[in-house]
Enzyme design. Structure first.
Site, PDB file in Angstrom:
ATOM      1  N   GLY A  15      -5.150  24.801 -30.456  1.00 18.36           N
ATOM      2  CA  GLY A  15      -6.298  25.258 -29.665  1.00 18.36           C
ATOM      3  C   GLY A  15      -5.754  26.079 -28.378  1.00 18.36           C
ATOM      4  N   GLU A 120     -24.161  32.054 -15.970  1.00 22.04           N
ATOM      5  CA  GLU A 120     -24.372  30.753 -17.074  1.00 22.04           C
ATOM      6  C   GLU A 120     -25.126  29.818 -16.288  1.00 22.04           C
ATOM      7  OE1 GLU A 120     -21.486  31.786 -21.011  1.00 22.04           O
ATOM      8  OE2 GLU A 120     -20.978  30.092 -19.498  1.00 22.04           O
ATOM      9  N   ASP A 221      -9.992  13.114 -33.706  1.00 17.93           N
ATOM     10  CA  ASP A 221      -8.819  12.567 -34.180  1.00 17.93           C
ATOM     11  C   ASP A 221      -8.051  12.017 -33.234  1.00 17.93           C
ATOM     12  OD1 ASP A 221      -9.934  13.326 -36.711  1.00 17.93           O
ATOM     13  OD2 ASP A 221      -8.198  14.596 -37.308  1.00 17.93           O
ATOM     14  N   HIS A 242     -25.716  21.425 -26.933  1.00 17.35           N
ATOM     15  CA  HIS A 242     -26.305  22.940 -26.528  1.00 17.35           C
ATOM     16  C   HIS A 242     -27.405  23.265 -27.055  1.00 17.35           C
ATOM     17  CE1 HIS A 242     -25.550  27.075 -25.710  1.00 17.35           C
ATOM     18  NE2 HIS A 242     -24.523  26.973 -25.367  1.00 17.35           N
ATOM     19  N   ARG A 288     -27.414  22.256 -18.824  1.00 18.40           N
ATOM     20  CA  ARG A 288     -27.664  22.063 -20.286  1.00 18.40           C
ATOM     21  C   ARG A 288     -28.596  20.854 -20.741  1.00 18.40           C
ATOM     22  NH1 ARG A 288     -22.148  23.992 -22.957  1.00 18.40           N
ATOM     23  NH2 ARG A 288     -22.576  26.297 -22.178  1.00 18.40           N
ATOM     24  N   HIS A 349     -22.321  19.553 -29.056  1.00 19.04           N
ATOM     25  CA  HIS A 349     -21.563  20.641 -28.639  1.00 19.04           C
ATOM     26  C   HIS A 349     -20.219  20.172 -27.898  1.00 19.04           C
ATOM     27  CE1 HIS A 349     -20.807  24.655 -27.323  1.00 19.04           C
ATOM     28  NE2 HIS A 349     -20.600  24.295 -26.299  1.00 19.04           N
ATOM     29  N   ARG A 384     -21.134  18.713 -18.131  1.00 24.67           N
ATOM     30  CA  ARG A 384     -20.141  19.995 -18.065  1.00 24.67           C
ATOM     31  C   ARG A 384     -21.051  21.169 -17.688  1.00 24.67           C
ATOM     32  NH1 ARG A 384     -17.595  23.849 -21.400  1.00 24.67           N
ATOM     33  NH2 ARG A 384     -19.099  23.097 -23.057  1.00 24.67           N
TER      34      ARG A 384
HETATM   35  P1  FAD Z   1      -9.637  23.253 -30.247  1.00 20.79           P
HETATM   36  O1  FAD Z   1      -9.578  24.674 -29.622  1.00 20.79           O
HETATM   37  O2  FAD Z   1     -10.673  22.798 -30.717  1.00 20.79           O
HETATM   38  O3  FAD Z   1      -8.528  23.049 -30.965  1.00 20.79           O
HETATM   39  C1  FAD Z   1      -8.135  21.882 -31.707  1.00 20.79           C
HETATM   40  C2  FAD Z   1      -7.018  21.875 -32.550  1.00 20.79           C
HETATM   41  O4  FAD Z   1      -6.618  20.642 -32.826  1.00 20.79           O
HETATM   42  C3  FAD Z   1      -7.107  22.782 -33.732  1.00 20.79           C
HETATM   43  O5  FAD Z   1      -5.915  23.440 -33.991  1.00 20.79           O
HETATM   44  C4  FAD Z   1      -7.237  21.517 -34.758  1.00 20.79           C
HETATM   45  O6  FAD Z   1      -6.633  22.119 -36.067  1.00 20.79           O
HETATM   46  C5  FAD Z   1      -6.253  20.490 -34.317  1.00 20.79           C
HETATM   47  N1  FAD Z   1      -6.516  19.318 -34.795  1.00 20.79           N
HETATM   48  C6  FAD Z   1      -7.404  18.309 -34.713  1.00 20.79           C
HETATM   49  N2  FAD Z   1      -7.209  17.158 -35.196  1.00 20.79           N
HETATM   50  C7  FAD Z   1      -5.824  17.142 -35.637  1.00 20.79           C
HETATM   51  C8  FAD Z   1      -5.140  16.297 -36.612  1.00 20.79           C
HETATM   52  N3  FAD Z   1      -5.578  15.211 -36.775  1.00 20.79           N
HETATM   53  N4  FAD Z   1      -3.961  16.828 -36.917  1.00 20.79           N
HETATM   54  C9  FAD Z   1      -3.469  17.967 -36.467  1.00 20.79           C
HETATM   55  N5  FAD Z   1      -4.264  19.078 -35.856  1.00 20.79           N
HETATM   56  C10 FAD Z   1      -5.519  18.493 -35.340  1.00 20.79           C
HETATM   57  N6  FAD Z   1     -16.079  26.276 -23.399  1.00 20.79           N
HETATM   58  C11 FAD Z   1     -15.703  27.395 -22.496  1.00 20.79           C
HETATM   59  O7  FAD Z   1     -15.141  27.043 -21.394  1.00 20.79           O
HETATM   60  N7  FAD Z   1     -16.651  28.450 -22.480  1.00 20.79           N
HETATM   61  C12 FAD Z   1     -17.305  28.661 -23.690  1.00 20.79           C
HETATM   62  O8  FAD Z   1     -17.488  30.004 -23.649  1.00 20.79           O
HETATM   63  C13 FAD Z   1     -17.214  27.914 -24.696  1.00 20.79           C
HETATM   64  N8  FAD Z   1     -18.043  28.227 -25.857  1.00 20.79           N
HETATM   65  C14 FAD Z   1     -18.336  27.390 -26.654  1.00 20.79           C
HETATM   66  C15 FAD Z   1     -18.704  27.770 -27.917  1.00 20.79           C
HETATM   67  C16 FAD Z   1     -18.736  26.878 -29.304  1.00 20.79           C
HETATM   68  C17 FAD Z   1     -19.372  27.406 -30.520  1.00 20.79           C
HETATM   69  C18 FAD Z   1     -17.762  25.744 -28.779  1.00 20.79           C
HETATM   70  C19 FAD Z   1     -17.843  24.811 -30.327  1.00 20.79           C
HETATM   71  C20 FAD Z   1     -17.374  25.340 -27.972  1.00 20.79           C
HETATM   72  C21 FAD Z   1     -17.350  26.022 -26.847  1.00 20.79           C
HETATM   73  N9  FAD Z   1     -16.873  25.832 -25.643  1.00 20.79           N
HETATM   74  C22 FAD Z   1     -16.653  26.483 -24.557  1.00 20.79           C
HETATM   75  C23 FAD Z   1     -16.157  24.544 -25.757  1.00 20.79           C
HETATM   76  C24 FAD Z   1     -14.524  24.950 -25.761  1.00 20.79           C
HETATM   77  O9  FAD Z   1     -14.317  26.102 -26.698  1.00 20.79           O
HETATM   78  C25 FAD Z   1     -13.670  23.767 -26.061  1.00 20.79           C
HETATM   79  O10 FAD Z   1     -13.906  22.637 -25.500  1.00 20.79           O
HETATM   80  C26 FAD Z   1     -12.122  24.142 -26.139  1.00 20.79           C
HETATM   81  O11 FAD Z   1     -11.824  25.439 -26.853  1.00 20.79           O
HETATM   82  C27 FAD Z   1     -11.324  23.129 -26.758  1.00 20.79           C
HETATM   83  O12 FAD Z   1      -9.888  23.554 -26.719  1.00 20.79           O
HETATM   84  P2  FAD Z   1      -8.863  22.470 -27.274  1.00 20.79           P
HETATM   85  O13 FAD Z   1      -7.673  23.401 -27.029  1.00 20.79           O
HETATM   86  O14 FAD Z   1      -9.058  21.224 -26.588  1.00 20.79           O
HETATM   87  O15 FAD Z   1      -9.306  22.278 -28.843  1.00 20.79           O
HETATM   88  C1  SIN Z   2     -21.859  29.502 -24.076  1.00 23.29           C
HETATM   89  O1  SIN Z   2     -21.357  30.445 -24.360  1.00 23.29           O
HETATM   90  O2  SIN Z   2     -23.102  28.919 -24.162  1.00 23.29           O
HETATM   91  C2  SIN Z   2     -21.045  28.176 -24.481  1.00 23.29           C
HETATM   92  C3  SIN Z   2     -20.500  27.911 -23.110  1.00 23.29           C
HETATM   93  C4  SIN Z   2     -19.601  26.575 -22.864  1.00 23.29           C
HETATM   94  O3  SIN Z   2     -19.994  25.834 -23.865  1.00 23.29           O
HETATM   95  O4  SIN Z   2     -18.974  26.435 -22.156  1.00 23.29           O
END
Ligand code: FAD
Ligand code: SIN
Length: 541
Positions: A15, A120, A221, A242, A288, A349, A384
C-alpha cells in the site's frame, strides 16, 4: 533442499506505506515487496477523501496539530503529532513530484500553494489534498507504476506472509528478525524468506467486523505476526467506524467520502429530519465517532436499516466534477445523487491501535519495523481525524527509510533457517469449519464489540472468541494452511486483542464507548499489551 531467498529488505505490504518506503530505499538497496493479492489491492487504493496537510496560507501547523489532539481525546502523543503534521507539506510535494495529479484551484496550476483542498470532519480548515474522490487510486497507481519500473524493486504478488522468524543478535540477548514464512498462494507452497530487515506494512484489520469499508486483504496479519513475535501492541480498543458507507445490496464496502459532508451533504432520517445539528454544534462535520454514534443511536431508536445522506441541493455539475466515482457508483445502483438521497450506514473503517513503534517505525526486535495502518505511532490517540492516515503512512515511510539506511550495514545476512514443517498435517477434510468460524467471529465482533459496547457484551464476546480460538488453533495444527485459514487465525487473535483492550479501559473516550462507564476517566494512558511468550523465535530460543 529448497532455496531460501535472501533479501536485504523485505517489505510485507504494497500500500502507500510499503511502496513509498520501497521507492525511497531502492535508491540505495535492493528491496522485495510482498502483496497478498495484486500489488494495487489494499485500503490505499480505495481512499477517497485525500491526504491532510497544511497547504493554505490561512491555515497553520498549530491548527492542524490542535485538531488532531482534540480528536485524539487526550491519548495522542504530542511529539508524534507534531512530527507527522510538520511532515505534511513535504509529503504532498513528494507525491506531486512523483506524478500524483492532485486537484488544483482553477487558474492556479503554476503556484505551489494552489492545491484545491477539501474540508472534512474534525478539521477546522480546508486542508485535504485530493484527486477528485479517488485520491487513493491515484496514489497507489503512481507508486505501483514507479515500483514496477524500478530495477532494484522486486514485487511478488499472491504471497501471504504467515509468521516472522526471529533469532538472537550475535553475542546478545536482544532478539533480531531473520525473515518470514510466506505462502505462495499460486503454488500452495510455504517458503522461508530470509532478510536482514523486515517491514510490516500490512494495513488494517477491518475484516474482523461483519460490515466494513475495508478490502478483503485487511485481516490484521501484521499485528498478529508482531504479537506472535513478542512485540507490544497498543490501543486496540480504538476502532473507527466510518459513518457513511453506501447501504445497497449490489455494492460491497463502498464508502461515501466525508468530503461530501464537507461540501454541504446533510444527514437525514427517513422522514427528512436533520438530526446531527441537535447533537453537536459541528453537525455533519463533527468527528467521526460522534457522527457514527449518532447514526447508530437513531437507527437503533427507530429500528431503521439506514439513514440518508443528502447532497441533492448541490449543483449536479459540481457533484459530477468533484465526486465522479461516487456519482457513477450510485448511478449504477439507480441513485442519481443530484436528485435523490443516498442510503448510508456506519461500518468498521480504521484501527487506531497496532504494533507499537518509535519515531522511526522500529517495532522492538532488531531489524523489524512496522509502518502505516499496522503501526501504532501515537498520532491518532483515541480517534483519528479524516485523512491523517495516508499522511502518517508517508511520513513514517520516510523516517523508516532513513533509519534502515543508517542501520542496515550492521545487520548481516541470516544463514539457513528451518523450513516450514508440513510433516504432521494433512489436507483439510472440513473446510466448512473455516467458513463458519469466519462468519461467526465477524458477527460476534459486530454485535458485541461495535460502536456502542457494554461490560456484558464484551464479556460475551470474550467467551465466544476463546472457544473460536481453540477450535481454529486445533484446525491450524492439523491441516495444511491456505490463505483463509491463515487469515482466520490472525483475525481471531486481533479480535481478542481488541476485546482485551476494550475490557481493560474502564471509561469511554474517543472511539471506545462503554455504556457501563460512559464518561472519560480523569487519568488517561494508552493500553499496551505485551506477549511474553513469543512463538516466532527459531534460533537461540
Ligand atoms: P494498505 O494500503 O491497506 O496495504 C496493505 C498491504 O498489505 C496490501 O498490499 C496487502 O496485500 C498487504 N498484506 C496484508 N497482509 C499481508 C500478508 N499476510 N502477506 C503479504 N501481504 C499482506 N485515509 C486517509 O488518510 N484518507 C482517506 O481519504 C482515506 N480514505 C479511506 C477510504 C477507505 C474505503 C478505506 C478502507 C480507508 C481509507 N483511509 C483513508 C485509510 C487509509 O486508506 C489506510 O489507512 C491506508 O491506506 C493504509 O495504508 P497501508 O500502506 O498501511 O496499507
Ligand atoms: C473519507 O474520505 O471519508 C475517508 C477519509 C479517511 O478515512 O481518512
Amino acid at each position: 533442499m529448497s532455496v531460501q531467498p535472501l533479501h536485504p529488505v523485505l517489505i510485507i505490504g504494497s500500500g502507500a506505506s510499503g511502496l513509498a518506503l520501497a521507492l525511497q530505499l531502492a535508491e540505495h538497496h535492493k528491496v522485495t515487496v510482498l502483496a497478498k493479492e495484486q500489488v494495487g489491492e489494499g485500503a490505499t487504493f480505495y481512499a477517497q477523501g485525500g491526504v491532510s496537510a497544511v497547504l493554505d496560507a490561512r491555515d497553520s501547523l498549530a491548527s492542524h496539530i490542535s485538531d488532531t489532539l482534540q480528536a485524539g481525546a487526550g491519548l495522542c502523543i504530542p511529539e508524534t503529532v507534531r512530527f507527522v503534521i510538520e511532515g505534511g507539506p513535504a509529503a504532498i510535494e513528494w507525491l506531486s513530484g512523483i506524478g500524483v495529479p492532485f486537484a488544483r484551484r482553477r487558474g492556479a496550476a503554476q503556484r505551489a500553494a494552489a492545491y484545491h483542498l477539501h474540508h472534512e470532519g474534525g478539521h477546522s480548515h480546508r486542508r485535504v489534498a485530493h484527486v477528485a474522490d479517488q485520491t487513493g487510486m491515484a496514489i497507489e497507481n503512481t507508486l505501483e507504476q514507479l515500483a514496477r519500473a524500478h530495477p532494484r524493486i522486486t514485487l511478488l504478488e499472491n504471497q501471504v506472509a504467515i509468521d516472522l522468524l526471529l533469532g538472537r543478535a550475535p553475542g546478545g540477548r536482544r532478539r533480531r528478525v531473520l525473515g518470514a514464512y510466506v505462502l505462495d498462494n499460486d503454488s500452495g507452497r510455504v517458503r522461508t524468506h530470509r532478510a536482514r530487515c523486515v517491514v510490516l506494512a500490512t494495513g488494517g484489520a477491518g475484516k474482523v467486523y461483519l460490515y466494513t469499508s475495508n478490502p478483503d486483504v485487511a485481516t490484521g496479519d501484521g499485528i498478529a505476526m508482531a504479537w506472535r513475535a513478542g512485540c507490544r501492541i497498543a490501543n486496540m480498543e480504538f476502532v473507527q467506524f466510518h459513518p457513511t458507507c453506501l447501504y445497497h445490496p449490489r455494492q460491497k464496502n463502498f464508502l461515501i467520502t466525508e468530503a461530501l459532508r464537507g461540501e454541504g451533504g446533510k444527514l437525514l432520517l427517513p422522514d427528512g429530519t436533520r438530526f446531527m445539528k441537535r447533537l453537536d454544534a459541528r453537525a455533519e462535520l463533527a468527528p467521526r465517532d460522534v457522527v457514527a454514534r449518532a447514526i447508530d443511536h437513531e437507527m437503533k431508536r427507530k429500528g431503521l436499516e439506514c439513514v440518508y445522506l443528502d447532497a441533492s441541493h448541490l449543483p449536479a455539475r459540481r457533484l459530477q466534477r468533484e465526486f465522479p466515482n461516487i456519482h457513477r457508483r450510485c448511478l449504477e445502483c439507480g441513485l442519481d445523487i443530484s436528485r435523490v438521497r443516498i442510503p448510508v450506514v456506519p461500518a468498521a473503517h480504521y484501527i487506531c491501535g497496532g504494533v507499537r513503534v518509535d519515531r522511526n517505525g522500529r517495532a522492538g526486535p532488531l531489524g523489524l519495523y512496522a509502518i502505516g495502518e499496522t503501526a501504532y505511532t501515537g498520532l491518532h490517540g483515541a480517534n483519528r481525524i479524516a485523512s491523517n492516515s495516508l499522511l502518517e503512512c508517508l511520513v513514517y515511510a520516510h523516517a523508516c527509510c532513513r533509519d534502515i539506511l543508517r542501520r542496515l550495514p550492521a545487520w548481516d545476512a541470516p544463514g539457513r533457517l528451518p523450513a516450514w514443517d508440513e510433516s504432521r498435517v494433512t489436507d483439510s477434510d472440513e473446510e466448512v469449519v473455516v467458513r463458519h468460524n469466519w462468519h461467526e467471529l465477524r458477527r460476534c465482533m459486530w454485535d458485541y464489540v461495535g460502536i456502542v459496547r457494554s461490560d456484558k457484551r464484551l464479556r460475551r464476546a470474550a467467551n465466544r472468541l476463546r472457544m473460536l480460538r481453540r477450535e481454529i488453533h486445533e484446525y491450524y495444527g492439523h491441516f495444511k494452511v491456505d490463505r483463509n485459514l491463515i487469515e482466520l487465525r490472525n483475525l481471531v487473535l486481533v479480535a481478542e486483542l481488541i476485546v482485551r483492550s476494550a475490557r481493560g479501559r474502564r471509561e469511554s473516550r474517543g472511539l471506545h464507548y462503554n455504556l457501563d462507564c460512559p464518561r472519560p476517566a480523569a487519568a488517561v494512558s494508552p493500553t499496551v499489551l505485551h506477549n511474553h511468550r513469543p512463538s516466532s523465535l527459531v534460533q537461540g530460543a
